[in-house]
Design a protein around this motif. Structure first.
Motif, PDB file in Angstrom:
ATOM      1  N   TYR A  70       0.828  -1.210   0.000  1.00  0.00           N
ATOM      2  CA  TYR A  70       0.000   0.000   0.000  1.00  0.00           C
ATOM      3  C   TYR A  70       0.857   1.253   0.000  1.00  0.00           C
ATOM      4  CZ  TYR A  70      -3.336  -3.650   0.593  1.00  0.00           C
ATOM      5  OH  TYR A  70      -4.068  -4.789   0.371  1.00  0.00           O
ATOM      6  N   GLU A  99     -13.012 -13.874  -1.446  1.00  0.00           N
ATOM      7  CA  GLU A  99     -11.868 -12.973  -1.219  1.00  0.00           C
ATOM      8  C   GLU A  99     -12.204 -12.034  -0.080  1.00  0.00           C
ATOM      9  OE1 GLU A  99     -10.334 -11.011  -4.695  1.00  0.00           O
ATOM     10  OE2 GLU A  99      -9.245  -9.510  -3.524  1.00  0.00           O
ATOM     11  N   ARG A 126     -10.288 -11.116   3.964  1.00  0.00           N
ATOM     12  CA  ARG A 126     -10.137 -11.546   5.363  1.00  0.00           C
ATOM     13  C   ARG A 126     -10.065 -13.066   5.527  1.00  0.00           C
ATOM     14  NH1 ARG A 126     -13.818  -7.781   4.941  1.00  0.00           N
ATOM     15  NH2 ARG A 126     -15.604  -9.085   5.502  1.00  0.00           N
ATOM     16  N   THR A 172      -3.500 -10.513   2.398  1.00  0.00           N
ATOM     17  CA  THR A 172      -2.795 -10.124   3.619  1.00  0.00           C
ATOM     18  C   THR A 172      -2.067 -11.268   4.330  1.00  0.00           C
ATOM     19  OG1 THR A 172      -4.453  -8.405   3.917  1.00  0.00           O
ATOM     20  CG2 THR A 172      -3.129  -8.966   5.850  1.00  0.00           C
TER      21      THR A 172
HETATM   22  C1  LIG Z   1     -11.248  -4.110  -0.053  1.00  0.00           C
HETATM   23  C2  LIG Z   1     -10.019  -4.034  -0.916  1.00  0.00           C
HETATM   24  O1  LIG Z   1      -9.645  -2.968  -1.346  1.00  0.00           O
HETATM   25  N1  LIG Z   1      -9.417  -5.205  -1.184  1.00  0.00           N
HETATM   26  C3  LIG Z   1      -8.227  -5.243  -1.995  1.00  0.00           C
HETATM   27  C4  LIG Z   1      -8.527  -5.784  -3.299  1.00  0.00           C
HETATM   28  O2  LIG Z   1      -7.770  -6.015  -4.188  1.00  0.00           O
HETATM   29  C5  LIG Z   1      -6.993  -5.760  -1.296  1.00  0.00           C
HETATM   30  O3  LIG Z   1      -6.555  -4.703  -0.473  1.00  0.00           O
HETATM   31  C6  LIG Z   1      -7.088  -7.037  -0.444  1.00  0.00           C
HETATM   32  O4  LIG Z   1      -5.836  -7.283   0.116  1.00  0.00           O
HETATM   33  C7  LIG Z   1      -7.528  -8.256  -1.225  1.00  0.00           C
HETATM   34  O5  LIG Z   1      -8.892  -8.154  -1.522  1.00  0.00           O
HETATM   35  C8  LIG Z   1      -7.327  -9.585  -0.496  1.00  0.00           C
HETATM   36  O6  LIG Z   1      -7.978  -9.575   0.738  1.00  0.00           O
HETATM   37  P1  LIG Z   1      -7.208  -9.902   2.096  1.00  0.00           P
HETATM   38  O7  LIG Z   1      -5.983  -9.051   2.115  1.00  0.00           O
HETATM   39  O8  LIG Z   1      -8.166  -9.566   3.173  1.00  0.00           O
HETATM   40  O9  LIG Z   1      -6.863 -11.394   2.054  1.00  0.00           O
END
Ligand SMILES: CC(=O)N[C@H](C=O)[C@@H](O)[C@H](O)[C@H](O)COP(=O)(O)O
Length: 227
Positions: free
Chosen positions: A19, A184, A186, A208
């Motif tokens: 980020y 997808e 969390r 994440t």
């Molecule tokens: C809501 C949003 O902007 N989600 C983004 C989408 O690309 C990413 O920041 C997330 O990391 C991705 O969706 C995977 O999800 P998690 O990192 O929770 O496993």
């Protein structure tokens, strides 16, 4: 179902994103992370940013789900047709975009965006990042190929669940049997990933918990400190 979707059935996809302002926010770094997760068994990667996609394309052969984030308010995941086309130009097989009916900065609807993208880039698939069943309905009517639970808990539509929103996943799987639904958001443990598959997800995206060391470190640091 097409070959790419077939290849992802019951498989793990890894999202490789850093980020703004973070130490790993560098396209070469993210491309290397993508290559590393492919070695571990990721059958596709999800990447943010044109340069990240370009560099990862040179390093990995698995399908790329590409997106570009712009801004933080309203529609920020691939908000314009121009960005969607730029992602497809780089060889991403799938373009992910916000599929909510909220206004988009270029004034196009999701249906217009998808139609015009497919006109210029036949063969590209569209993953609709959804926040609720209504958005998924809107996405299907707009011509999306894949539904994702990506935005569940990140808009006013639904409460943010602690782990993945399996209830939304189940609703989407039931209501759209002809569309692959990707879980997808969390998914932090292998057990949660498995639960998503058992709930009917076509594939599971983990970000994440695999590719964001700062967050993972906070989990361990808190546990060690007993807080
Ligand atoms: C809501 C949003 O902007 N989600 C983004 C989408 O690309 C990413 O920041 C997330 O990391 C991705 O969706 C995977 O999800 P998690 O990192 O929770 O496993």
């Amino acid at each position: 179902m097409n070959d790419l979707l077939d290849s992802l059935k019951g498989q793990l996809v890894v999202s490789c994103q850093a980020y703004p302002g973070e130490p790993m926010r560098h396209p070469e770094t993210m491309a290397q992370v993508a290559a590393a997760v492919v070695e571990g068994g990721a059958k596709a990667v999800r990447l943010q940013g044109l340069e990240d996609i370009r560099q990862a394309r040179a390093l990995v052969d698995v399908p790329i789900i590409g997106l570009v984030k712009e801004g933080h308010e309203g529609v920020y995941i691939t908000p314009t047709l121009e960005l969607a086309r730029a992602i497809a130009d780089l060889g991403a097989e799938v373009v992910a975009l916000d599929a909510t009916p909220r206004p988009r900065p270029d004034g196009l609807t999701v249906a217009e965006t998808i139609a015009q993208l497919k006109e210029s880039h036949p063969g590209v698939l569209v993953m609709a990042d959804c926040d609720c069943v209504e958005t998924a309905r809107h996405a299907v009517e707009s011509g999306a190929d894949i539904l994702g639970t990506t935005l569940a808990g990140y808009t006013d539509a639904r409460e943010k669940t602690v782990g993945p929103d399996l209830e939304l996943l189940q609703d989407l799987v039931r209501e759209f049997p002809d569309h692959p639904v990707i879980a997808e958001g969390r998914i932090h443990t292998p057990e949660q990933a498995r639960a998503a598959i058992e709930t009917g997800a076509h594939a599971v995206v983990v970000g994440t918990a695999i590719t964001h060391p700062t967050t993972i470190t906070t989990w361990f640091a808190a546990a060690v400190a007993g807080s």
